[in-house]
Design a protein around this motif. Structure first.
Motif, short mmCIF file in Angstrom:
data_model
loop_
_atom_site.label_atom_id
_atom_site.label_comp_id
_atom_site.label_asym_id
_atom_site.label_seq_id
_atom_site.Cartn_x
_atom_site.Cartn_y
_atom_site.Cartn_z
N GLU A 177 0.86 -1.12 -0.15
CA GLU A 177 0.03 -0.06 0.16
C GLU A 177 0.70 1.34 0.02
O GLU A 177 0.64 2.20 -0.66
CB GLU A 177 -0.99 0.11 1.27
CG GLU A 177 -1.97 -0.94 1.32
CD GLU A 177 -2.67 -1.20 2.36
OE1 GLU A 177 -2.31 -0.61 3.63
OE2 GLU A 177 -3.57 -2.02 2.43
N LEU A 178 1.92 1.16 0.81
CA LEU A 178 2.88 2.33 0.82
C LEU A 178 3.53 2.77 -0.40
O LEU A 178 3.74 3.63 -0.87
CB LEU A 178 3.93 2.37 1.86
CG LEU A 178 3.28 2.42 3.40
CD1 LEU A 178 4.36 1.94 4.47
CD2 LEU A 178 2.34 3.75 3.61
N LEU A 179 4.05 1.56 -1.31
CA LEU A 179 4.74 1.79 -2.31
C LEU A 179 3.86 2.12 -3.47
O LEU A 179 4.27 2.84 -4.55
CB LEU A 179 5.01 0.25 -2.86
CG LEU A 179 6.70 0.28 -2.32
CD1 LEU A 179 7.21 -1.40 -2.57
CD2 LEU A 179 7.49 1.11 -2.88
N ALA A 180 2.56 1.79 -3.52
CA ALA A 180 1.56 2.31 -4.21
C ALA A 180 1.38 3.88 -4.11
O ALA A 180 1.31 4.62 -5.37
CB ALA A 180 0.06 1.51 -4.10
N LYS A 181 1.29 4.28 -2.91
CA LYS A 181 1.30 5.74 -2.43
C LYS A 181 2.47 6.57 -3.11
O LYS A 181 2.47 7.37 -3.58
CB LYS A 181 1.07 5.84 -1.20
CG LYS A 181 -0.17 5.58 -0.66
CD LYS A 181 -0.47 5.90 0.83
CE LYS A 181 -1.75 5.36 1.40
NZ LYS A 181 -1.81 5.60 2.68
N LEU A 182 3.74 5.54 -3.04
CA LEU A 182 4.91 6.26 -3.52
C LEU A 182 4.81 6.34 -4.89
O LEU A 182 5.23 7.61 -5.65
CB LEU A 182 6.30 5.54 -3.09
CG LEU A 182 7.55 5.97 -3.70
CD1 LEU A 182 7.73 7.24 -3.05
CD2 LEU A 182 8.49 4.83 -3.23
N LYS A 183 4.56 5.44 -5.80
CA LYS A 183 4.15 5.45 -7.04
C LYS A 183 3.33 6.56 -7.59
O LYS A 183 3.56 7.54 -8.39
CB LYS A 183 3.81 4.19 -7.76
CG LYS A 183 3.97 4.35 -9.27
CD LYS A 183 3.36 2.94 -9.72
CE LYS A 183 3.67 2.85 -11.20
NZ LYS A 183 3.49 1.41 -12.11
N GLU A 184 2.21 6.81 -6.77
CA GLU A 184 1.19 7.83 -7.36
C GLU A 184 2.13 9.22 -7.07
O GLU A 184 1.63 10.03 -7.82
CB GLU A 184 -0.04 7.67 -6.20
CG GLU A 184 -0.89 6.48 -6.55
CD GLU A 184 -2.10 6.56 -5.58
OE1 GLU A 184 -2.26 7.54 -4.83
OE2 GLU A 184 -2.67 5.49 -5.48
N ALA A 185 2.70 9.29 -5.95
CA ALA A 185 3.37 10.64 -5.68
C ALA A 185 4.63 10.90 -6.65
O ALA A 185 4.46 12.07 -7.11
CB ALA A 185 4.06 10.52 -4.15
N GLY A 186 5.14 9.71 -7.12
CA GLY A 186 6.12 9.97 -8.08
C GLY A 186 5.45 10.53 -9.40
O GLY A 186 5.92 11.43 -9.95
#
Length: 176
Positions: free
Chosen positions: A149-158
């Motif tokens: 879930e956190l990596l999905a947020k990181l990708k979205e932010a990127g």
């Protein structure tokens, strides 16, 4: 007492055959138990290695995104997306394994994308399917889910950062 009486009445050759047969059965049982233990430990080792690959990819993706922030170089952003492919493969495999009847080809493709060795994939699947309910493994799966879930947020932010207009910034450079 009847059993002891029958034992005394048996011929020595039959007694020897019975004792050897029981010993062979015990040895076979021990070997099967050892094989199961080695198979399970091998799967656990593969998960530890996979977690290391997952973690390294996540860290490299973060560093690439930070480098992109400084340089605005598209190669750094492409590296960010490339590094995220490893945990995304593991994520696909985990989601498929949650299904009552998972498609093992999807699981295999996900773990291969996560750079898991092909020989380790089936033991990993067996370990998760057999022991998912054990406290330690259930907790590891829960942490894995949170990490996804956190990596999905990181990708979205990127992606959002990459798509944001760059007013007042130098032109976008690309490496040649």
């Amino acid at each position: 007492m009847k059993l002891l009486g029958r034992w005394r009445d048996l011929a020595i050759s039959k007694k020897l055959l019975l004792v050897v047969g029981i010993m062979a059965a015990l040895i076979l049982g021990e070997l099967l138990t050892l094989r199961f233990a080695m198979y399970t430990l091998s799967a656990a080792r593969a998960f530890v290695g996979g977690e290391g690959l997952w973690s390294k990819s996540q860290k490299n993706a973060t560093v690439s995104l930070l480098r992109y922030d400084r340089t605005k170089d598209e190669v750094d952003f492409a590296a960010f997306l490339s590094f995220l492919e490893v945990p995304e493969g593991d994520h696909r495999a985990r989601l498929e394994l949650l299904k009552p009847v998972p498609d093992l080809e999807i699981v295999r493709a996900g773990f291969l994308q996560g750079h898991i060795h092909p020989d380790d994939i089936q033991p990993m699947v067996d370990l998760l399917r057999r022991f998912y309910w054990i406290q330690y493994l259930a907790r590891a799966i829960e942490v894995w889910t949170q990490g996804d879930e956190l990596l999905a947020k990181l990708k979205e932010a990127g992606l959002a950062y990459h798509a944001a207009p760059r007013r007042g910034t130098p032109e976008v450079r690309t490496r040649s």
